[in-house]
Design a protein around this motif. Structure first.
Motif, PDB file in Angstrom:
ATOM      1  N   ARG A 121     -49.867  10.562  86.938  1.00 50.29           N
ATOM      2  CA  ARG A 121     -49.508  11.425  85.812  1.00 50.29           C
ATOM      3  C   ARG A 121     -49.089  12.802  86.316  1.00 50.29           C
ATOM      4  O   ARG A 121     -48.108  13.381  85.837  1.00 50.29           O
ATOM      5  N   HIS A 122     -49.823  13.340  87.275  1.00 52.34           N
ATOM      6  CA  HIS A 122     -49.463  14.649  87.826  1.00 52.34           C
ATOM      7  C   HIS A 122     -48.118  14.583  88.545  1.00 52.34           C
ATOM      8  O   HIS A 122     -47.295  15.503  88.425  1.00 52.34           O
ATOM      9  N   LEU A 171     -45.666  12.498  87.882  1.00 50.16           N
ATOM     10  CA  LEU A 171     -44.627  12.383  86.860  1.00 50.16           C
ATOM     11  C   LEU A 171     -44.378  13.720  86.177  1.00 50.16           C
ATOM     12  O   LEU A 171     -43.220  14.117  85.931  1.00 50.16           O
ATOM     13  N   TYR A 172     -45.473  14.444  85.885  1.00 48.25           N
ATOM     14  CA  TYR A 172     -45.328  15.755  85.247  1.00 48.25           C
ATOM     15  C   TYR A 172     -44.580  16.726  86.154  1.00 48.25           C
ATOM     16  O   TYR A 172     -43.700  17.467  85.694  1.00 48.25           O
ATOM     17  N   ASN A 173     -44.908  16.733  87.419  1.00 45.42           N
ATOM     18  CA  ASN A 173     -44.214  17.616  88.363  1.00 45.42           C
ATOM     19  C   ASN A 173     -42.740  17.248  88.493  1.00 45.42           C
ATOM     20  O   ASN A 173     -41.884  18.131  88.633  1.00 45.42           O
ATOM     21  N   PHE A 210     -40.884  15.924  86.110  1.00 49.27           N
ATOM     22  CA  PHE A 210     -40.243  16.433  84.896  1.00 49.27           C
ATOM     23  C   PHE A 210     -39.987  17.930  84.999  1.00 49.27           C
ATOM     24  O   PHE A 210     -38.950  18.422  84.546  1.00 49.27           O
ATOM     25  N   ARG A 211     -40.928  18.683  85.591  1.00 49.69           N
ATOM     26  CA  ARG A 211     -40.759  20.127  85.716  1.00 49.69           C
ATOM     27  C   ARG A 211     -39.666  20.482  86.717  1.00 49.69           C
ATOM     28  O   ARG A 211     -38.934  21.447  86.520  1.00 49.69           O
TER      29      ARG A 211
END
Length: 400
Positions: free
Chosen positions: A4-5, A7-9, A11-12
């Motif tokens: 999840r981290h 994937l979030y990174n 996206f950022r």
């Protein structure tokens, strides 16, 4: 959690790719519907409104300008609202969150004005006049206003949170840089401290050992008893130096029991002078005034570090006398306790060669100056008038 981290990174780090994919999906969802219904103009307007969403974060002002232009053309041609109109609140949110402040305020005003223009054009062209129609139009206007205000408010809150996170990241980077610089400064200071201690211990010991060894070599044939005494002095000096080196190395290894031996201070000067006298140096000592505790003064005593500095200054100055002043040189040490500082003076009547930088590179004098500077003191060293060499040091102490 790690995925999840990650994937979030991602996206950022890739805002354009994410927004492009989202805009393409919206175009595919809302554009072909009007083509199937035989309304190509509505399909074109819908796609024109949704396509700029691909740049809503990377170029929010340009995306908002395209959406506003399409809306004006739509209003001028009296084209009914389409599904692509969802791009308006999305663009308002994006400009409020990622655009400059002036653009954020501009899209808010344009959104409120556009709501009035939309409802008035629709009702003036397709509805009969009447109180009920005006009430419905006003209700629609208020609803569109609420949508605009909610979109802008959410975007502004996102901007505040983004700026706060950016400020925290910048602060963390500054703290990391400051901590690294502090570690480097601390390491450099520790290296300087160790270099001074090593120099004071090794230089003093080697000077005494070399002097005694030379004397023992010449006295071995004529007076063996003097050679025996010289060898005993060499052995004692070597043992003391070895003990000091072990203590210093133990501190470097963070050995808890290595630092239990107290550092030398002014109380150990007699023992220091005995070593130099045993090395053949004619030495006199004179003390004027008295430390604060003995004189009954309100002054504070010199801290242990300052006493160690005074001890090392005297030790280094006398070592230089042995190394550079020449044979049969005499030295005089004077301590004077003044009202604001301890004055130390070491004078010899030798050649004064210690002033020559080629003799030993000047590390001893530089180390003395660095030690005294830590206590806001001063050092004056150079050839004395009438011959010889003079070292004068002032180490202040605080008034209570």
């Amino acid at each position: 959690m790690d995925r999840r981290h990650a994937l979030y990174n991602w996206f950022r780090r890739n805002p354009f790719k994410v927004d492009f994919a989202a805009a393409a999906l919206l175009v595919l969802m809302f554009g072909p519907v009007y083509l199937y219904a035989g309304r190509p103009l509505l399909a074109l307007v819908s796609c024109a409104l949704l396509a700029p969403l691909a740049w809503r974060r990377t170029r929010p002002v340009a995306a908002a300008a395209v959406v506003v232009l399409v809306c004006l053309v739509q209003w001028a041609l009296v084209v009914q609202p389409v599904a692509g109109q969802i791009a308006v609140p999305l663009v308002i949110y994006a400009v409020a969150a990622y655009g400059p402040a002036w653009a954020s305020r501009s899209v808010l005003v344009l959104g409120l004005v556009g709501a009035v223009m939309l409802t008035t054009r629709y009702y003036s062209s397709s509805a009969e006049s009447g109180i009920q129609d005006l009430t419905v139009g006003a209700t629609y206007t208020v609803l569109v206003w609420m949508l605009v205000l909610v979109s802008w408010t959410l975007g502004d809150l996102t901007r505040v949170r983004r700026l706060q996170l950016q400020a925290l990241e910048d602060r963390n980077r500054r703290l990391e840089i400051e901590q690294q610089q502090e570690r480097q400064l601390a390491a450099a200071d520790e290296r300087s401290h160790i270099a001074r201690e090593m120099h004071d211990i090794v230089a003093h010991s080697l000077a005494v050992i070399i002097t005694q060894a030379d004397g023992a070599r010449y006295a071995a044939a004529a007076r063996p008893e003097l050679a025996t005494e010289a060898l005993a002095t060499i052995a004692g000096t070597g043992r003391n130096s070895l003990a000091e080196m072990r203590r210093l190395l133990g501190v470097l290894r963070s050995d808890e029991q290595s630092g239990t031996r107290p550092q030398p201070g002014l109380a150990e000067l007699d023992e220091l002078f005995l070593g130099f006298r045993a090395a053949g140096l004619t030495l006199s000592f004179e003390q004027g005034g008295a430390p604060s505790a003995q004189a009954g003064s309100s002054r504070r005593r010199l801290p242990p570090g300052a006493e160690l500095t005074a001890y090392r200054v005297i030790q280094e100055a006398l070592t230089n006398v042995i190394k550079h002043a020449g044979p049969r040189a005499r030295a005089a040490v004077t301590l004077h306790w003044r009202g604001r500082a301890l004055h130390i003076e070491v004078r010899d009547d030798g050649r004064g060669a210690a002033a020559d930088p080629s003799q030993g590179g000047g590390n001893g004098l530089r180390g003395m100056a660095e030690r005294i500077a830590l206590y806001d003191g001063s050092l004056d060293a150079g050839p004395a008038s009438g011959g010889g060499f003079r070292v004068s040091a002032f180490i202040p102490y605080s008034e209570s």
